[in-house]
Scaffold this active site. Structure first.
Site, PDB file in Angstrom:
ATOM      1  N   GLU A 200      13.424  -1.258   4.763  1.00  0.00           N
ATOM      2  CA  GLU A 200      12.004  -1.801   5.200  1.00  0.00           C
ATOM      3  C   GLU A 200      11.743  -2.620   3.783  1.00  0.00           C
ATOM      4  OE1 GLU A 200       9.374   1.345   6.114  1.00  0.00           O
ATOM      5  OE2 GLU A 200      10.508   1.811   8.055  1.00  0.00           O
ATOM      6  N   LYS A 330       3.592   3.722  17.661  1.00  0.00           N
ATOM      7  CA  LYS A 330       4.709   2.710  17.920  1.00  0.00           C
ATOM      8  C   LYS A 330       4.921   2.541  19.419  1.00  0.00           C
ATOM      9  CE  LYS A 330       7.245   4.489  13.877  1.00  0.00           C
ATOM     10  NZ  LYS A 330       8.290   5.530  13.379  1.00  0.00           N
TER      11      LYS A 330
HETATM   12  P1  PGA Z   1      11.949   4.866  12.054  1.00  0.00           P
HETATM   13  O1  PGA Z   1      11.004   5.530  11.324  1.00  0.00           O
HETATM   14  O2  PGA Z   1      13.121   4.651  11.100  1.00  0.00           O
HETATM   15  O3  PGA Z   1      12.551   5.795  13.044  1.00  0.00           O
HETATM   16  O4  PGA Z   1      11.385   3.717  12.394  1.00  0.00           O
HETATM   17  C1  PGA Z   1       9.955   5.356  10.428  1.00  0.00           C
HETATM   18  C2  PGA Z   1       8.781   6.165  10.167  1.00  0.00           C
HETATM   19  O5  PGA Z   1       9.091   7.343  10.001  1.00  0.00           O
HETATM   20  O6  PGA Z   1       7.701   5.813  10.129  1.00  0.00           O
HETATM   21 ZN    ZN Z   2       7.189   7.954  10.014  1.00  0.00          ZN
END
Ligand code: PGA
Ligand code: ZN
Length: 412
Positions: A200, A330
């Protein structure tokens, strides 16, 4: 302007991390829209299936056989009809047959096609005439946990959020400045650090969680003084990844914490660093510990990600039990925009704040920026640097310009 879907296409593309994912194009008689599914790494066990059995090839074949023929003829402007059809052709509730990636890509591409056909921005189409509030950007400056191969701090994300920015551009720059400034302190704490960033775009030094928070506190205070914007700190513990069924295992720290100790540790971090934001402090089925922590820290954002997986029924339970003060949204976790919107409405009924979020494997699309404005989210969690992160941040700046003096920025 005819918003009826005439044709759909799907293909495999890549996320910024290099996962394969699905991109969909939707054509109406008078317009066009495309969108792609993001891909998580620390997924909640209650999320919809990302791909059907057989992986990406099976998803593409399910798209050709089941989705494309059924969606042609549906009105793209009627989101519930598009999403209802997706549920109908899949038939499993969890998108096990067509895959959540196909579902969310179709759902978002149809919304984009409708907005394009109608000649209005996506946030206006999805959020209606009153939508004009921009979310506060929450970004990951230092990373650990699963996103850093388990070699950084045990907690997954150390985040910053501007609290009273005058506008979205200043807010975005505030986070960027903290991210830059943090490097200066990181190399002091970890002299071997080569400047590596994780999935990220967060720095990934080999330091402890406490050191990470101290560094961010210092960096945020400096930036705050310079630009006159208050900057808060946050943590995503992603505690399900630490949980072994009876204890939370902190591998780097060399410690194990039982549920009670975990609660006290999380409370200590909230107190000591004045965290304004804490996501997934406990594993995904421990509603009770969430509720206990929330009752002690009602003024903070205590947030459910893996706990809720954008599922209205789980948020409903969290609301009844007082588990959190905010819900992470999400859209891909639940598979359609209609379901994500229902999750938002449920969270609102219980007075929760809304945090719209990217995934750790994400694409160059800006769709999430529009969804955050449309849903009236107080916060958008979408990183600080890296093309797939700045795509959303830059689009928020553009939406801010589009709204001009009528635009507003959220507050907590
Ligand atoms: P992810 O999680 O790797 O499944 O996108 C990100 C998060 O825990 O916010
Ligand atoms: Zn998270």
């Amino acid at each position: 302007m005819d918003t009826t879907i005439e044709e759909l296409l799907a293909r495999r593309i890549l996320t910024g991390r290099g996962d394969q994912t699905i991109e969909v194009e939707v054509y109406t008689a008078d317009g066009f829209g495309k969108a792609a599914a993001p891909a998580g790494a620390s997924k909640g066990k209650h999320e919809v299936a990302f791909l059907p059995e057989g992986g990406i090839d099976a998803a593409l074949s399910a798209f050709e056989r089941l989705v494309s023929p059924e969606l042609a003829g549906v009105d793209a402007a009627e989101q519930y009809a598009v999403d209802g059809k997706l549920e109908e052709v899949d038939g499993t509730g969890r998108f096990e047959r067509i895959g959540g990636a196909v579902a969310i890509a179709v759902s978002m591409a149809a919304a984009r096609a409708a907005a394009n056909t109608l000649g209005i921005p996506l946030f206006r189409h999805l959020g209606g005439a009153p939508a004009r509030t921009l979310p506060l950007p929450l970004g990951n400056a230092i990373g650990g946990g699963k996103h850093s191969r388990g070699l950084g701090p045990d907690l997954q994300e150390f985040l910053v959020i501007p609290l009273n920015p005058p506008d979205i551009a200043t807010a975005v720059l505030a986070n960027l400045e903290v991210h830059k400034r943090a490097l200066k302190y990181i190399v002091k704490a970890d002299p071997h650090f080569t400047g590596g960033k994780n999935d990220e775009g967060a720095w990934t030094p080999r330091i402890s969680a406490e050191t990470a928070l101290k560094i961010l506190k210092e960096s945020a205070a400096e930036v705050s003084k310079e630009i006159g914007v208050e900057i808060g700190l946050g943590v995503d513990a992603a505690a399900s990844s630490l949980w072994n069924g009876s204890k939370y295992v902190y591998q780097n720290e060399g410690k194990e914490r039982g549920p009670r100790e975990q609660l006290e540790y999380m409370a200590r971090l909230l107190d000591e660093f004045g965290l304004v934001y804490l996501e997934d402090p406990f594993h995904e089925d421990d509603f009770q510990s969430f509720a206990e922590l929330t009752s002690r820290f009602k003024d903070r954002l205590i947030v459910g990600d893996d706990l809720y997986v954008t599922n209205a029924a789980r948020i409903e339970r969290g609301g009844r039990e007082g588990a959190t003060t905010a819900a992470l949204i999400k859209p891909d976790q639940t598979g359609t925009l209609t379901r994500a919107h229902e999750a938002v409405k449920t969270a609102r009924r219980y007075g929760m704040r809304i945090v719209v979020s990217h995934r750790s494997g994400d694409t160059e699309y800006d769709t999430l920026a529009h969804i955050a404005v449309a849903f009236g989210a107080e916060v958008i969690k979408t990183g600080i640097v890296g093309g797939e992160r700045t795509a959303k941040l830059n689009e928020l700046i553009r939406i801010g310009d589009y709204l001009g003096k009528w635009g507003r920025i959220s507050s907590l």
